[in-house]
Design a protein around this motif. Structure first.
Motif, PDB file in Angstrom:
ATOM      1  N   ASP A 114      14.105  36.677 -39.425  1.00  0.00           N
ATOM      2  CA  ASP A 114      15.329  36.368 -38.689  1.00  0.00           C
ATOM      3  C   ASP A 114      15.402  34.862 -38.466  1.00  0.00           C
ATOM      4  OD1 ASP A 114      17.572  36.345 -37.124  1.00  0.00           O
ATOM      5  OD2 ASP A 114      16.689  37.429 -35.437  1.00  0.00           O
ATOM      6  N   ASP A 115      15.647  34.131 -39.543  1.00  0.00           N
ATOM      7  CA  ASP A 115      15.717  32.673 -39.402  1.00  0.00           C
ATOM      8  C   ASP A 115      16.768  32.039 -40.307  1.00  0.00           C
ATOM      9  OD1 ASP A 115      14.441  32.839 -41.847  1.00  0.00           O
ATOM     10  OD2 ASP A 115      12.694  31.674 -41.267  1.00  0.00           O
ATOM     11  N   GLY A 116      17.875  32.735 -40.498  1.00  0.00           N
ATOM     12  CA  GLY A 116      19.002  32.154 -41.204  1.00  0.00           C
ATOM     13  C   GLY A 116      19.045  32.360 -42.705  1.00  0.00           C
ATOM     14  N   LEU A 117      18.132  33.141 -43.262  1.00  0.00           N
ATOM     15  CA  LEU A 117      18.169  33.391 -44.702  1.00  0.00           C
ATOM     16  C   LEU A 117      19.423  34.163 -45.106  1.00  0.00           C
ATOM     17  CD1 LEU A 117      14.415  34.200 -45.256  1.00  0.00           C
ATOM     18  CD2 LEU A 117      15.683  32.343 -46.353  1.00  0.00           C
ATOM     19  N   VAL A 118      19.802  35.117 -44.286  1.00  0.00           N
ATOM     20  CA  VAL A 118      21.032  35.884 -44.489  1.00  0.00           C
ATOM     21  C   VAL A 118      21.953  35.547 -43.327  1.00  0.00           C
ATOM     22  CG1 VAL A 118      22.043  38.175 -44.746  1.00  0.00           C
ATOM     23  CG2 VAL A 118      19.727  37.754 -45.573  1.00  0.00           C
ATOM     24  N   THR A 119      23.197  35.193 -43.635  1.00  0.00           N
ATOM     25  CA  THR A 119      24.119  34.778 -42.580  1.00  0.00           C
ATOM     26  C   THR A 119      25.136  35.864 -42.250  1.00  0.00           C
ATOM     27  OG1 THR A 119      25.724  33.794 -44.111  1.00  0.00           O
ATOM     28  CG2 THR A 119      23.911  32.364 -43.322  1.00  0.00           C
ATOM     29  N   ASP A 120      25.632  35.809 -41.020  1.00  0.00           N
ATOM     30  CA  ASP A 120      26.683  36.728 -40.595  1.00  0.00           C
ATOM     31  C   ASP A 120      27.922  36.574 -41.482  1.00  0.00           C
ATOM     32  OD1 ASP A 120      25.039  37.528 -38.497  1.00  0.00           O
ATOM     33  OD2 ASP A 120      26.019  36.239 -37.022  1.00  0.00           O
ATOM     34  N   GLU A 121      28.263  35.329 -41.833  1.00  0.00           N
ATOM     35  CA  GLU A 121      29.442  35.076 -42.666  1.00  0.00           C
ATOM     36  C   GLU A 121      29.307  35.775 -44.020  1.00  0.00           C
ATOM     37  OE1 GLU A 121      32.077  31.429 -44.603  1.00  0.00           O
ATOM     38  OE2 GLU A 121      30.056  30.995 -43.846  1.00  0.00           O
ATOM     39  N   PHE A 122      28.126  35.702 -44.618  1.00  0.00           N
ATOM     40  CA  PHE A 122      27.898  36.345 -45.911  1.00  0.00           C
ATOM     41  C   PHE A 122      28.100  37.860 -45.815  1.00  0.00           C
ATOM     42  CE2 PHE A 122      24.825  38.707 -48.513  1.00  0.00           C
ATOM     43  CZ  PHE A 122      25.339  38.438 -49.773  1.00  0.00           C
ATOM     44  N   ILE A 123      27.504  38.480 -44.803  1.00  0.00           N
ATOM     45  CA  ILE A 123      27.618  39.941 -44.647  1.00  0.00           C
ATOM     46  C   ILE A 123      29.070  40.343 -44.405  1.00  0.00           C
ATOM     47  CG2 ILE A 123      26.964  41.917 -43.197  1.00  0.00           C
ATOM     48  CD1 ILE A 123      24.730  40.938 -45.070  1.00  0.00           C
ATOM     49  N   THR A 132      40.721  37.567 -50.834  1.00  0.00           N
ATOM     50  CA  THR A 132      41.579  36.662 -51.590  1.00  0.00           C
ATOM     51  C   THR A 132      40.726  35.901 -52.601  1.00  0.00           C
ATOM     52  OG1 THR A 132      41.225  34.798 -50.089  1.00  0.00           O
ATOM     53  CG2 THR A 132      43.042  36.325 -49.535  1.00  0.00           C
ATOM     54  N   ASP A 133      41.375  35.199 -53.495  1.00  0.00           N
ATOM     55  CA  ASP A 133      40.641  34.370 -54.460  1.00  0.00           C
ATOM     56  C   ASP A 133      39.804  33.324 -53.741  1.00  0.00           C
ATOM     57  OD1 ASP A 133      41.694  35.804 -56.572  1.00  0.00           O
ATOM     58  OD2 ASP A 133      43.236  34.303 -57.065  1.00  0.00           O
ATOM     59  N   ALA A 134      40.361  32.736 -52.690  1.00  0.00           N
ATOM     60  CA  ALA A 134      39.625  31.722 -51.921  1.00  0.00           C
ATOM     61  C   ALA A 134      38.401  32.347 -51.246  1.00  0.00           C
ATOM     62  CB  ALA A 134      40.537  31.067 -50.880  1.00  0.00           C
ATOM     63  N   GLU A 135      38.539  33.564 -50.734  1.00  0.00           N
ATOM     64  CA  GLU A 135      37.402  34.248 -50.114  1.00  0.00           C
ATOM     65  C   GLU A 135      36.345  34.605 -51.146  1.00  0.00           C
ATOM     66  OE1 GLU A 135      39.524  36.380 -46.271  1.00  0.00           O
ATOM     67  OE2 GLU A 135      39.769  37.277 -48.266  1.00  0.00           O
ATOM     68  N   ASN A 136      36.763  35.019 -52.320  1.00  0.00           N
ATOM     69  CA  ASN A 136      35.800  35.310 -53.386  1.00  0.00           C
ATOM     70  C   ASN A 136      35.054  34.042 -53.800  1.00  0.00           C
ATOM     71  OD1 ASN A 136      36.019  38.106 -53.690  1.00  0.00           O
ATOM     72  ND2 ASN A 136      37.861  37.889 -54.944  1.00  0.00           N
ATOM     73  N   ALA A 137      35.754  32.928 -53.850  1.00  0.00           N
ATOM     74  CA  ALA A 137      35.105  31.661 -54.183  1.00  0.00           C
ATOM     75  C   ALA A 137      34.096  31.284 -53.102  1.00  0.00           C
ATOM     76  CB  ALA A 137      36.149  30.560 -54.353  1.00  0.00           C
ATOM     77  N   ARG A 138      34.454  31.483 -51.853  1.00  0.00           N
ATOM     78  CA  ARG A 138      33.539  31.190 -50.750  1.00  0.00           C
ATOM     79  C   ARG A 138      32.319  32.108 -50.818  1.00  0.00           C
ATOM     80  NH1 ARG A 138      30.716  27.957 -47.802  1.00  0.00           N
ATOM     81  NH2 ARG A 138      30.243  28.752 -45.733  1.00  0.00           N
ATOM     82  N   LEU A 139      32.540  33.379 -51.120  1.00  0.00           N
ATOM     83  CA  LEU A 139      31.439  34.331 -51.231  1.00  0.00           C
ATOM     84  C   LEU A 139      30.478  33.921 -52.353  1.00  0.00           C
ATOM     85  CD1 LEU A 139      30.097  36.906 -50.210  1.00  0.00           C
ATOM     86  CD2 LEU A 139      31.603  38.206 -51.754  1.00  0.00           C
TER      87      LEU A 139
END
Length: 163
Positions: A114-123, A132-139
């Protein structure tokens, strides 16, 4: 490098090898599989690849493909995605990053640190329907960042043993 044995003969795998098998879509999942296997095998020893049983709460295709290439566990029926293994008390971001490897009479269960390897934003973004295309690019960026964080860690620094 990740080394397993088949009939006593060593077989070496790199992360790049696993990505060639899996393809480009889920590098983070492949990195999780690679990282957790390196840690598990550092504890279990020189494992015979076709004798290792795998249970995980992680349903991702990247992790599955990494385990399949190294252990042939999916093909041989030794790979089980078990939602009951999830550490739900750790929250949605970390719950499913739990893996159990059993070889002969030895077993080890590992969970993501539990030290930031996986982020809430990613999940959250990964689970969002109708991106959206922009969200897919961010992902795509988030997947690569997580991959880089995992691969930068020494063996045992991304996952921890569950007692």
């Amino acid at each position: 490098m990740l080394t397993v044995y088949e009939s006593g003969h060593p077989i070496d795998f790199t992360f790049a090898d696993l990505m060639k098998y899996h393809g480009p879509e889920f590098p983070g999942g492949v990195a999780h599989g690679f990282t957790v296997m390196r840690h598990a095998f550092s504890i279990l020893g020189d494992v015979e690849r076709r004798e290792v049983q795998v249970r995980t709460a992680f349903p991702g295709p990247g992790g599955r493909d990494a385990v399949e290439m190294v252990l042939r566990a999916v093909t041989d029926g030794r790979y089980v995605v078990d939602p009951e293994l999830a550490a739900t008390e750790r929250g949605a971001t970390l719950a499913r990053y739990v893996w159990q490897f059993t070889w002969r009479e030895r077993s080890v269960t590992l969970q993501i640190r539990d030290d930031g390897l996986v982020t809430d934003e990613f999940i959250a973004l990964g689970a969002k329907p109708g991106r959206t295309d922009a969200e897919n690019a961010r992902l795509t960026v988030l997947k690569q960042e997580m991959t880089d964080r995992l691969l930068a860690r020494e063996v045992g620094a991304a996952y921890e043993v569950v007692e």
